[in-house]
Design a protein around this motif. Structure first.
Motif, short mmCIF file in Angstrom:
data_model
loop_
_atom_site.label_atom_id
_atom_site.label_comp_id
_atom_site.label_asym_id
_atom_site.label_seq_id
_atom_site.Cartn_x
_atom_site.Cartn_y
_atom_site.Cartn_z
N VAL A 32 24.12 -32.03 9.76
CA VAL A 32 23.77 -30.73 8.96
C VAL A 32 24.88 -29.82 8.72
O VAL A 32 25.13 -29.03 8.07
CB VAL A 32 22.68 -29.98 9.89
CG1 VAL A 32 22.83 -28.56 9.60
CG2 VAL A 32 21.43 -30.58 9.84
N GLY A 33 25.90 -30.04 9.62
CA GLY A 33 27.49 -29.30 9.66
C GLY A 33 28.16 -29.89 8.28
O GLY A 33 28.58 -29.05 7.43
N ALA A 34 27.87 -31.12 7.85
CA ALA A 34 28.47 -31.54 6.77
C ALA A 34 28.07 -30.95 5.39
O ALA A 34 28.52 -31.06 4.45
CB ALA A 34 28.68 -33.09 6.74
N PHE A 35 26.73 -30.62 5.44
CA PHE A 35 25.99 -30.10 4.17
C PHE A 35 26.71 -28.89 3.62
O PHE A 35 26.50 -28.87 2.52
CB PHE A 35 24.58 -29.87 4.62
CG PHE A 35 23.64 -31.16 5.05
CD1 PHE A 35 24.00 -32.26 4.89
CD2 PHE A 35 22.40 -30.92 5.42
CE1 PHE A 35 23.47 -33.49 5.12
CE2 PHE A 35 21.40 -31.96 6.05
CZ PHE A 35 21.99 -33.31 5.84
N GLY A 36 27.25 -28.40 4.37
CA GLY A 36 27.87 -27.11 3.93
C GLY A 36 29.18 -27.32 2.90
O GLY A 36 29.75 -26.70 2.20
N ASN A 37 29.66 -28.66 3.06
CA ASN A 37 30.59 -29.13 2.08
C ASN A 37 30.34 -29.53 0.80
O ASN A 37 30.76 -29.76 -0.05
CB ASN A 37 31.35 -30.56 2.69
CG ASN A 37 31.95 -30.20 3.98
OD1 ASN A 37 32.59 -29.00 4.33
ND2 ASN A 37 32.04 -31.19 4.82
N PHE A 38 28.92 -29.38 0.41
CA PHE A 38 28.34 -29.65 -0.93
C PHE A 38 28.61 -28.80 -1.64
O PHE A 38 28.84 -27.44 -1.34
CB PHE A 38 26.83 -29.88 -0.85
CG PHE A 38 26.28 -31.17 -0.60
CD1 PHE A 38 25.85 -32.02 -1.59
CD2 PHE A 38 26.22 -31.65 0.69
CE1 PHE A 38 25.26 -33.29 -1.52
CE2 PHE A 38 25.80 -32.83 0.95
CZ PHE A 38 25.01 -33.57 0.04
N GLU A 39 28.86 -28.80 -3.09
CA GLU A 39 29.35 -27.85 -3.87
C GLU A 39 28.10 -27.56 -5.08
O GLU A 39 28.26 -27.24 -6.08
CB GLU A 39 30.55 -28.40 -4.93
CG GLU A 39 31.70 -28.26 -3.80
CD GLU A 39 32.78 -28.58 -4.49
OE1 GLU A 39 32.94 -29.01 -5.66
OE2 GLU A 39 33.98 -28.59 -3.98
N ASN A 40 26.90 -27.97 -4.39
CA ASN A 40 25.56 -27.79 -5.41
C ASN A 40 24.26 -27.73 -4.43
O ASN A 40 24.69 -27.76 -2.98
CB ASN A 40 25.17 -28.89 -6.24
CG ASN A 40 25.01 -30.51 -5.37
OD1 ASN A 40 24.52 -30.41 -4.53
ND2 ASN A 40 25.92 -31.33 -5.66
N GLY A 41 23.16 -27.17 -4.67
CA GLY A 41 21.96 -26.94 -3.77
C GLY A 41 21.42 -28.22 -3.28
O GLY A 41 20.26 -27.95 -2.80
N ARG A 42 21.84 -29.33 -3.50
CA ARG A 42 21.09 -30.62 -2.98
C ARG A 42 20.55 -30.67 -1.60
O ARG A 42 19.55 -30.87 -1.41
CB ARG A 42 21.91 -31.83 -3.52
CG ARG A 42 21.13 -33.08 -3.12
CD ARG A 42 21.97 -34.25 -4.00
NE ARG A 42 21.15 -35.61 -3.58
CZ ARG A 42 21.84 -36.42 -3.49
NH1 ARG A 42 23.00 -36.73 -3.47
NH2 ARG A 42 21.08 -37.62 -3.18
N PRO A 43 21.33 -30.02 -0.71
CA PRO A 43 20.88 -30.17 0.65
C PRO A 43 20.02 -28.91 1.20
O PRO A 43 19.75 -28.98 2.25
CB PRO A 43 22.20 -30.33 1.42
CG PRO A 43 23.28 -29.45 0.70
CD PRO A 43 22.84 -29.58 -0.73
#
Length: 177
Positions: A113-124
């Motif tokens: 869940v912490g890594a999801f903030g690294n996305f650059e889109n709304g996928r997570p």
């Protein structure tokens, strides 16, 4: 580094663990192929240390094999693989983590869940909203921080849509209760 890479094949698991640790500390990218071979080690401690070393180097060449470690029966191995993928942070690595938001191990969930903030889109976003209801307070806090981080990473024009999705999903869960 060459001596440590050779020690990855030692008969004693503790020597293989120490070699993986040392190679991670040295951040010698030439060792990635040898470290990846240790992902099949019979000792889960060695698999975990090899994954950690690959994460320290954040080398995308390890992504495919780290992704397979996410299904390891040992939570410690899954944690190290998830952390390594989060550090690598490429699209494939982050996508591999999406399925871990509901892992049985709280620390694995928190790392993913912490890594999801690294996305650059709304996928997570859906996974993050689900994680806001996690039974573990640390996972819930991490999900909140990741949502904030995600909103700062996405293009401005996508930020409004993501906020609307989050509000709608949270409203749905409130109505369901």
């Amino acid at each position: 580094a060459k001596a440590f890479a050779g020690a990855l094949d030692a008969e004693i698991a503790e020597l293989r663990m120490a070699a993986a640790n040392a190679l991670g500390e040295l951040e010698n990218a030439d060792a990635i192929p040898k470290l990846v071979e240790r992902f099949d080690d019979p000792d889960p401690r060695v698999r975990a240390r090899a994954a950690r070393a690959c994460g320290v180097m954040a080398d995308p060449r390890a992504t495919d094999r780290l992704e397979r470690l996410l299904a390891d029966p040992k939570a410690g191995v899954r944690r190290e693989a998830a952390d390594a993928l989060g550090r690598i942070g490429n699209r494939q690595a982050l996508s591999a983590l999406l399925g871990l938001y509901d892992d049985e191990d709280e620390r694995v969930r928190r790392i993913a869940v912490g890594a999801f903030g690294n996305f650059e889109n709304g996928r997570p976003v859906d996974h993050l909203v689900d994680a806001l209801g996690d039974s573990a307070p640390a996972v819930r806090r991490t999900a909140l921080y990741s949502l904030i981080q995600l909103l700062s990473n996405v293009p401005t024009e996508d930020s409004h849509q993501i906020r609307s999705t989050v509000v709608a999903r949270l409203s749905e869960s409130d109505e369901a209760q």
